[in-house]
Write an enzyme that holds these catalytic residues in place. Structure first.
Site, PDB file in Angstrom:
ATOM      1  N   CYS A 213      -3.691   7.940   9.847  1.00 57.03           N
ATOM      2  CA  CYS A 213      -4.147   6.966  11.509  1.00 57.03           C
ATOM      3  C   CYS A 213      -3.317   8.745  12.344  1.00 57.03           C
ATOM      4  O   CYS A 213      -1.880   9.184  12.122  1.00 57.03           O
ATOM      5  CB  CYS A 213      -2.741   6.023  11.840  1.00 57.03           C
ATOM      6  SG  CYS A 213      -4.014   4.764  10.328  1.00 57.03           S
TER       7      CYS A 213
ATOM      8  N   ARG B  64       2.589  14.471  13.853  1.00 59.07           N
ATOM      9  CA  ARG B  64       2.853  14.195  12.098  1.00 59.07           C
ATOM     10  C   ARG B  64       3.164  15.331  11.505  1.00 59.07           C
ATOM     11  O   ARG B  64       1.819  15.568  10.123  1.00 59.07           O
ATOM     12  CB  ARG B  64       1.254  12.923  11.280  1.00 59.07           C
ATOM     13  CG  ARG B  64       1.352  12.048  12.024  1.00 59.07           C
ATOM     14  CD  ARG B  64       0.250  11.222  11.525  1.00 59.07           C
ATOM     15  NE  ARG B  64       1.467  10.075  10.028  1.00 59.07           N
ATOM     16  CZ  ARG B  64       0.899   9.132   9.812  1.00 59.07           C
ATOM     17  NH1 ARG B  64      -0.130   8.682  10.107  1.00 59.07           N
ATOM     18  NH2 ARG B  64       1.472   8.605   8.881  1.00 59.07           N
TER      19      ARG B  64
ATOM     20  N   LYS C 223       0.701  -1.009   0.152  1.00 62.43           N
ATOM     21  CA  LYS C 223      -0.367  -0.314  -0.284  1.00 62.43           C
ATOM     22  C   LYS C 223       0.904   1.097  -0.373  1.00 62.43           C
ATOM     23  O   LYS C 223       0.410   2.009  -0.641  1.00 62.43           O
ATOM     24  CB  LYS C 223      -0.737   0.412   0.905  1.00 62.43           C
ATOM     25  CG  LYS C 223      -1.657   0.995   1.176  1.00 62.43           C
ATOM     26  CD  LYS C 223      -2.328   1.344   2.096  1.00 62.43           C
ATOM     27  CE  LYS C 223      -1.675   1.818   3.713  1.00 62.43           C
ATOM     28  NZ  LYS C 223      -1.368   3.231   4.366  1.00 62.43           N
ATOM     29  N   ASN C 224       1.729   0.939   0.908  1.00 63.53           N
ATOM     30  CA  ASN C 224       2.569   2.012   1.045  1.00 63.53           C
ATOM     31  C   ASN C 224       3.523   2.835  -0.129  1.00 63.53           C
ATOM     32  O   ASN C 224       3.963   3.761  -0.304  1.00 63.53           O
ATOM     33  CB  ASN C 224       3.605   2.144   2.008  1.00 63.53           C
ATOM     34  CG  ASN C 224       2.584   2.849   3.641  1.00 63.53           C
ATOM     35  OD1 ASN C 224       1.605   2.852   3.137  1.00 63.53           O
ATOM     36  ND2 ASN C 224       2.698   2.456   5.051  1.00 63.53           N
TER      37      ASN C 224
ATOM     38  N   ARG D  58      -8.870   0.142   6.051  1.00 65.55           N
ATOM     39  CA  ARG D  58      -7.634   1.009   4.701  1.00 65.55           C
ATOM     40  C   ARG D  58      -6.714   0.228   3.476  1.00 65.55           C
ATOM     41  O   ARG D  58      -5.889   0.897   3.228  1.00 65.55           O
ATOM     42  CB  ARG D  58      -7.160   2.251   6.416  1.00 65.55           C
ATOM     43  CG  ARG D  58      -8.158   2.817   6.367  1.00 65.55           C
ATOM     44  CD  ARG D  58      -7.680   4.091   7.692  1.00 65.55           C
ATOM     45  NE  ARG D  58      -6.657   4.731   6.278  1.00 65.55           N
ATOM     46  CZ  ARG D  58      -6.080   5.562   6.963  1.00 65.55           C
ATOM     47  NH1 ARG D  58      -6.285   5.688   8.759  1.00 65.55           N
ATOM     48  NH2 ARG D  58      -4.430   5.880   6.498  1.00 65.55           N
TER      49      ARG D  58
HETATM   50  C1  UD1 Z   1       5.139   6.680   6.308  1.00 62.03           C
HETATM   51  C2  UD1 Z   1       4.013   5.479   5.732  1.00 62.03           C
HETATM   52  C3  UD1 Z   1       3.446   5.242   7.688  1.00 62.03           C
HETATM   53  C4  UD1 Z   1       4.641   4.778   8.212  1.00 62.03           C
HETATM   54  C5  UD1 Z   1       5.605   5.722   8.661  1.00 62.03           C
HETATM   55  C6  UD1 Z   1       7.140   5.891   8.788  1.00 62.03           C
HETATM   56  C7  UD1 Z   1       2.844   5.648   4.342  1.00 62.03           C
HETATM   57  C8  UD1 Z   1       1.525   5.945   4.045  1.00 62.03           C
HETATM   58  N1  UD1 Z   1       2.648   6.360   5.205  1.00 62.03           N
HETATM   59  O1  UD1 Z   1       4.193   7.625   6.688  1.00 62.03           O
HETATM   60  O2  UD1 Z   1       2.797   3.520   7.702  1.00 62.03           O
HETATM   61  O3  UD1 Z   1       4.299   4.454   9.897  1.00 62.03           O
HETATM   62  O4  UD1 Z   1       5.828   6.672   6.865  1.00 62.03           O
HETATM   63  O5  UD1 Z   1       7.499   4.739   8.516  1.00 62.03           O
HETATM   64  O6  UD1 Z   1       3.514   5.708   4.020  1.00 62.03           O
HETATM   65  N2  UD1 Z   1       7.922  14.245  10.312  1.00 62.03           N
HETATM   66  C9  UD1 Z   1       8.573  15.604  10.866  1.00 62.03           C
HETATM   67  N3  UD1 Z   1       8.009  16.439   9.643  1.00 62.03           N
HETATM   68  C10 UD1 Z   1       8.032  16.487   8.446  1.00 62.03           C
HETATM   69  C11 UD1 Z   1       7.506  14.666   8.352  1.00 62.03           C
HETATM   70  C12 UD1 Z   1       7.882  13.907   9.095  1.00 62.03           C
HETATM   71  O7  UD1 Z   1       8.600  15.977  11.413  1.00 62.03           O
HETATM   72  O8  UD1 Z   1       7.677  16.666   7.415  1.00 62.03           O
HETATM   73  C13 UD1 Z   1       8.215  13.634  11.688  1.00 62.03           C
HETATM   74  C14 UD1 Z   1       6.700  12.931  12.157  1.00 62.03           C
HETATM   75  O9  UD1 Z   1       5.830  13.100  12.913  1.00 62.03           O
HETATM   76  C15 UD1 Z   1       7.368  11.463  12.786  1.00 62.03           C
HETATM   77  C16 UD1 Z   1       8.452  11.259  11.516  1.00 62.03           C
HETATM   78  O10 UD1 Z   1       8.585  12.650  10.995  1.00 62.03           O
HETATM   79  O11 UD1 Z   1       7.832  11.482  13.680  1.00 62.03           O
HETATM   80  C17 UD1 Z   1       8.017   9.959  10.596  1.00 62.03           C
HETATM   81  O12 UD1 Z   1       7.529  10.528   9.833  1.00 62.03           O
HETATM   82  P1  UD1 Z   1       7.144  10.208   8.264  1.00 62.03           P
HETATM   83  O13 UD1 Z   1       8.613   8.749   7.714  1.00 62.03           O
HETATM   84  O14 UD1 Z   1       6.917  11.284   7.308  1.00 62.03           O
HETATM   85  O15 UD1 Z   1       6.052   8.798   8.501  1.00 62.03           O
HETATM   86  P2  UD1 Z   1       4.583   9.065   7.068  1.00 62.03           P
HETATM   87  O16 UD1 Z   1       5.239   9.472   5.841  1.00 62.03           O
HETATM   88  O17 UD1 Z   1       3.894   9.896   7.317  1.00 62.03           O
END
Ligand code: UD1
Length: 430
Positions: free
Chosen positions: A117, A122, A22-23, A397
């Site tokens: 979620c 995030r 999915k991701n 989902r």
């Molecule tokens: C993706 C995955 C999710 C998984 C996560 C971590 C998808 C659709 N979702 O979520 O299932 O749990 O990777 O492997 O692929 N952060 C910041 N600033 C930003 C972006 C992120 O501070 O601009 C922080 C987030 O709050 C979090 C960490 O970085 O603490 C990791 O987030 P991120 O890797 O971006 O997760 P997602 O891409 O949202």
């Protein structure tokens, strides 16, 4: 509202086929809007988040044809709007991938702020930092991320934290920027690599995906492609833990074992046997589970999306384990549900201290998010008696045919709509 009725106690035994990731599929769908030519994608999972993404793309003019349950043909040659406001898109995290894709191709995108979620704050500051570094103006207004650029020009971007989403978004925008972009401290997850491979198959020039430095030489145009999405690391890991939690024996088929190394390592530590072949993993749990300590980390560390599954297994092991989620600060909400089933877990901030209780008992519980929901189902399958799992829409989902796949392994699980259906299920299986 549908729920799962579960009668626990059967070890899960047999074979299960893992679907597309999915991701990886979500950013690949977004990236398919970056060419005017036709794109054919295979191994697309048929889950709710994917269908929401497809419907939002349709709303802005992308032509879509499902040629099979897992095959889709897309053509984005006639996009008529760069504003993505579809109501359901607000509920999925990956909506923001359309910002990187449309900004790259049209230098303009307005997309509803992401949902997904509720597992922590995030933030999206790293996405915005990356777009700005490439020359875009980015504002958040009326619930939309609005990004616009005269020209996108490559740059050297250092990510302040390892972010899957920000790495992917910057990668997409940089693909069609002028000159070279270097992303440092990039995420290395398999889905980042899959997206880069897909973009390269369309004519992009990306090197280093899978390491923490990715180099992108901008190209002016992308062409059509045929591409098969990688197997889902987290679905595979969930079924591997299904064997551990139910004391079963499961052959998990169509996987990339390399993507499962951290999961395999932890299963071995807690006393399971794991046999690996080219594209299968067999997990056998014939002995009582042992304790361990876990810290979730970016890939190749232990995935945060597998944290509820291992916490559930450890809640059954004899002794004390400690699990720390270093990625999301609010990912232990499901623990209250496990406690209803007899678990003994104390959460302090981002750490859970788990005193194993040997076994669970059935209860009425509710899925707080996607992965935790799946872990609670596994807990219910190992529990004494009956469990009713509410809010299963979260599970749907991201897991295709979850109850059917579990049934094929011997699980007693059914959709029920109301209390009467649940009573019927109890009579039938009791
Ligand atoms: C993706 C995955 C999710 C998984 C996560 C971590 C998808 C659709 N979702 O979520 O299932 O749990 O990777 O492997 O692929 N952060 C910041 N600033 C930003 C972006 C992120 O501070 O601009 C922080 C987030 O709050 C979090 C960490 O970085 O603490 C990791 O987030 P991120 O890797 O971006 O997760 P997602 O891409 O949202």
């Amino acid at each position: 509202m549908e729920r799962y009725a579960i009668k626990g106690g059967n070890p899960l035994v047999g074979e299960v086929e893992i679907g597309g990731a999915k991701n990886a599929a979500l950013p690949i769908l977004a990236a398919s809007t970056m060419t005017n030519e036709t794109v054919y994608i295979d191994n697309m999972p048929d889950v709710r988040d994917i269908n929401v993404m497809l419907s939002a793309m349709k709303d802005i003019g992308v032509l879509e044809e499902r040629t099979g349950r897992h095959q889709v043909t897309l053509n984005a040659g006639n996009i008529h709007s760069l504003v993505v406001e579809n109501d359901s898109i607000k509920k999925i995290r990956a909506s923001y991938y359309l910002v990187g894709a449309l900004l790259g191709k049209y230098h303009h995108a307005e997309v509803a702020l992401p949902g997904g979620c509720d597992i922590g704050c995030r933030a999206i500051d790293q996405h915005i930092k990356g777009f700005k570094a490439l020359g875009a103006e980015v504002v958040i207004e009326h619930g939309l991320i609005k990004a616009k650029a005269e020209n996108l020009v490559g740059n050297h971007i250092y990510m302040d934290c390892v972010s899957v989403g920000a790495t992917i978004n910057i990668l997409m925008a940089a693909t069609l920027a002028e000159g070279t972009t270097i992303i440092e401290n990039a995420a290395k997850e398999p889905h980042v690599v899959d997206l880069a491979n897909f973009l390269n198959s369309m004519g992009a020039r990306i090197k280093g995906a899978g390491t923490d430095v990715i180099r992108v030489k901008g190209v002016t145009k992308l062409h059509g492609s045929e591409y098969t999405i990688i197997p889902d690391q987290i679905e595979a890991g969930t079924f591997m833990f299904a064997a551990a939690i139910t004391k079963g024996d499961i052959l998990v088929k169509n996987v990339i074992p390399k993507h499962l190394e951290s999961i395999t390592a932890k299963l071995l530590e807690i006393g399971c046997e794991v046999e690996e072949s080219d594209d299968c993993m067999r997990v056998v749990a014939s002995k009582p589970l042992k304790t361990t300590h876990v810290k979730t980390l970016p890939y190749p560390g232990y995935p945060t999306d597998m944290q509820p599954q291992i916490t559930t297994a450890l809640a059954m092991a004899q002794g004390t384990s400690i699990v720390t989620d270093t990625i999301f600060e609010n990912r232990f909400k499901y623990v209250d549900e496990l406690i209803k089933m007899g678990a003994n877990i104390k959460v302090e901030g981002t750490t859970a201290i788990i005193d194993g209780v040997g076994h669970f008992t059935g209860a009425t519980i509710s899925a707080p998010d996607l992965r935790a929901g799946a872990a609670l189902v596994l807990a219910a399958l190992s529990a004494d008696g009956f469990t009713l799992v509410e809010d299963i829409q979260y599970i749907e989902r991201g897991y295709e045919d979850f109850p059917e796949k579990l049934q094929s392994l011997g699980a007693q699980i059914e959709f029920v709509e109301n209390e009467r259906d649940f009573q019927k299920f109890q009579l039938k299986t009791g």
